[in-house]
Design a protein around this motif. Sequence first.
Motif, PDB file in Angstrom:
ATOM      1  N   ALA A  31      27.037  95.929 -17.918  1.00  0.00           N
ATOM      2  CA  ALA A  31      27.675  96.278 -18.938  1.00  0.00           C
ATOM      3  C   ALA A  31      28.979  94.905 -18.869  1.00  0.00           C
ATOM      4  N   GLY A  32      28.580  94.720 -19.922  1.00  0.00           N
ATOM      5  CA  GLY A  32      30.126  93.298 -20.829  1.00  0.00           C
ATOM      6  C   GLY A  32      29.203  92.180 -20.244  1.00  0.00           C
ATOM      7  N   ALA A  33      30.425  91.240 -20.507  1.00  0.00           N
ATOM      8  CA  ALA A  33      30.261  89.905 -19.776  1.00  0.00           C
ATOM      9  C   ALA A  33      31.251  89.509 -18.651  1.00  0.00           C
ATOM     10  N   PRO A  34      30.881  88.129 -17.859  1.00  0.00           N
ATOM     11  CA  PRO A  34      31.154  88.285 -16.289  1.00  0.00           C
ATOM     12  C   PRO A  34      32.625  88.226 -16.825  1.00  0.00           C
ATOM     13  N   VAL A  35      33.490  88.473 -15.766  1.00  0.00           N
ATOM     14  CA  VAL A  35      35.092  88.789 -15.913  1.00  0.00           C
ATOM     15  C   VAL A  35      35.761  87.463 -14.478  1.00  0.00           C
ATOM     16  N   THR A  36      36.063  86.027 -15.339  1.00  0.00           N
ATOM     17  CA  THR A  36      35.605  85.098 -15.535  1.00  0.00           C
ATOM     18  C   THR A  36      37.374  84.764 -14.152  1.00  0.00           C
ATOM     19  N   VAL A  37      38.298  85.552 -14.252  1.00  0.00           N
ATOM     20  CA  VAL A  37      39.737  85.365 -13.406  1.00  0.00           C
ATOM     21  C   VAL A  37      39.819  84.976 -11.933  1.00  0.00           C
ATOM     22  N   PRO A  38      40.499  84.462 -11.377  1.00  0.00           N
ATOM     23  CA  PRO A  38      40.555  85.101 -10.033  1.00  0.00           C
ATOM     24  C   PRO A  38      40.805  86.256  -9.963  1.00  0.00           C
ATOM     25  N   THR A  39      40.206  86.846  -8.108  1.00  0.00           N
ATOM     26  CA  THR A  39      39.606  88.458  -8.044  1.00  0.00           C
ATOM     27  C   THR A  39      40.067  88.698  -7.128  1.00  0.00           C
ATOM     28  N   GLY A  40      39.863  89.456  -6.227  1.00  0.00           N
ATOM     29  CA  GLY A  40      40.512  90.080  -5.143  1.00  0.00           C
ATOM     30  C   GLY A  40      39.966  91.892  -5.101  1.00  0.00           C
ATOM     31  N   GLU A  76      47.057 105.388   4.538  1.00  0.00           N
ATOM     32  CA  GLU A  76      46.915 105.169   5.843  1.00  0.00           C
ATOM     33  C   GLU A  76      47.672 104.343   6.392  1.00  0.00           C
ATOM     34  N   GLN A  77      47.835 103.331   5.863  1.00  0.00           N
ATOM     35  CA  GLN A  77      48.298 101.589   6.429  1.00  0.00           C
ATOM     36  C   GLN A  77      48.986 100.812   5.263  1.00  0.00           C
ATOM     37  N   PRO A  78      49.807 102.000   4.799  1.00  0.00           N
ATOM     38  CA  PRO A  78      50.847 100.865   3.632  1.00  0.00           C
ATOM     39  C   PRO A  78      51.447  99.711   3.922  1.00  0.00           C
ATOM     40  N   ALA A  79      51.661  99.062   4.979  1.00  0.00           N
ATOM     41  CA  ALA A  79      52.162  97.419   5.321  1.00  0.00           C
ATOM     42  C   ALA A  79      50.754  97.168   4.785  1.00  0.00           C
ATOM     43  N   LEU A  80      49.908  97.421   6.065  1.00  0.00           N
ATOM     44  CA  LEU A  80      48.819  96.384   6.366  1.00  0.00           C
ATOM     45  C   LEU A  80      47.997  96.165   4.544  1.00  0.00           C
ATOM     46  N   PHE A  81      48.419  97.540   3.620  1.00  0.00           N
ATOM     47  CA  PHE A  81      47.873  97.064   2.380  1.00  0.00           C
ATOM     48  C   PHE A  81      48.676  96.362   1.781  1.00  0.00           C
ATOM     49  N   VAL A  82      50.025  96.215   1.529  1.00  0.00           N
ATOM     50  CA  VAL A  82      50.543  95.007   1.240  1.00  0.00           C
ATOM     51  C   VAL A  82      50.362  94.078   1.363  1.00  0.00           C
ATOM     52  N   GLU A  83      50.237  92.879   3.128  1.00  0.00           N
ATOM     53  CA  GLU A  83      50.235  92.255   2.983  1.00  0.00           C
ATOM     54  C   GLU A  83      48.595  91.788   2.492  1.00  0.00           C
ATOM     55  N   GLU A  84      47.441  92.587   2.585  1.00  0.00           N
ATOM     56  CA  GLU A  84      45.849  92.214   2.110  1.00  0.00           C
ATOM     57  C   GLU A  84      46.187  91.796   0.641  1.00  0.00           C
ATOM     58  N   VAL A  85      47.389  92.672  -0.347  1.00  0.00           N
ATOM     59  CA  VAL A  85      47.824  92.567  -1.673  1.00  0.00           C
ATOM     60  C   VAL A  85      47.648  91.166  -1.315  1.00  0.00           C
ATOM     61  N   ARG A  86      49.359  90.604  -1.325  1.00  0.00           N
ATOM     62  CA  ARG A  86      49.946  89.466  -1.543  1.00  0.00           C
ATOM     63  C   ARG A  86      49.320  88.699  -1.021  1.00  0.00           C
ATOM     64  N   SER A  87      48.175  88.719   0.119  1.00  0.00           N
ATOM     65  CA  SER A  87      47.991  87.362   0.338  1.00  0.00           C
ATOM     66  C   SER A  87      46.276  86.828  -0.371  1.00  0.00           C
ATOM     67  N   PHE A  88      46.399  87.678  -1.604  1.00  0.00           N
ATOM     68  CA  PHE A  88      45.514  87.505  -2.212  1.00  0.00           C
ATOM     69  C   PHE A  88      46.472  86.368  -3.533  1.00  0.00           C
ATOM     70  N   PHE A  89      47.614  87.055  -3.679  1.00  0.00           N
ATOM     71  CA  PHE A  89      48.066  86.149  -5.166  1.00  0.00           C
ATOM     72  C   PHE A  89      49.062  85.503  -4.227  1.00  0.00           C
ATOM     73  N   ARG A  90      48.910  85.146  -2.842  1.00  0.00           N
ATOM     74  CA  ARG A  90      49.065  84.045  -2.571  1.00  0.00           C
ATOM     75  C   ARG A  90      48.182  82.480  -2.688  1.00  0.00           C
ATOM     76  N   LEU A  91      46.767  83.169  -2.997  1.00  0.00           N
ATOM     77  CA  LEU A  91      46.391  82.499  -3.552  1.00  0.00           C
ATOM     78  C   LEU A  91      45.804  81.663  -4.226  1.00  0.00           C
ATOM     79  N   VAL A  92      46.482  82.534  -5.615  1.00  0.00           N
ATOM     80  CA  VAL A  92      46.220  82.485  -7.058  1.00  0.00           C
ATOM     81  C   VAL A  92      47.638  82.185  -7.570  1.00  0.00           C
ATOM     82  N   ARG A  93      48.735  81.813  -7.023  1.00  0.00           N
ATOM     83  CA  ARG A  93      49.535  81.503  -7.290  1.00  0.00           C
ATOM     84  C   ARG A  93      49.464  79.872  -7.556  1.00  0.00           C
TER      85      ARG A  93
END
Length: 93
Positions: A31-40, A76-93
């Motif tokens: 469905a549609g064109a590929p999404v080419t932006v950095p993705t996590g 269930e583990q919000p601190a681990l989830f937040v760290e996961e989101v932060r680690s992705f954004f460290r990669l694409v800054r």
Amino acid sequence: MLYWLPGTGASSARLYRESLRQVNEWISGSAGAPVTVPTGCSVFPEELQCPSRRLAERRFPNIRCWNEPGHFRAFEQPALFVEEVRSFFRLVR
């Protein structure tokens, strides 16, 4: 109990039924064109749509971060989830 007592189980399941095909098309890239932006991606194993990375890369060819945490990780583990989101954004800054 939140769905059982007020008798709203069927209406809560309606969203899944109506959107299942469309979400599968988005994931598979048909469905549609590929999404080419950095993705996590966080793939939750007990969800209805649980794509493999190979399948997800058809639609999202620029996957920078791929994780497979437990079900409802953010609740269930919000601190681990937040760290996961932060680690992705460290990669694409």
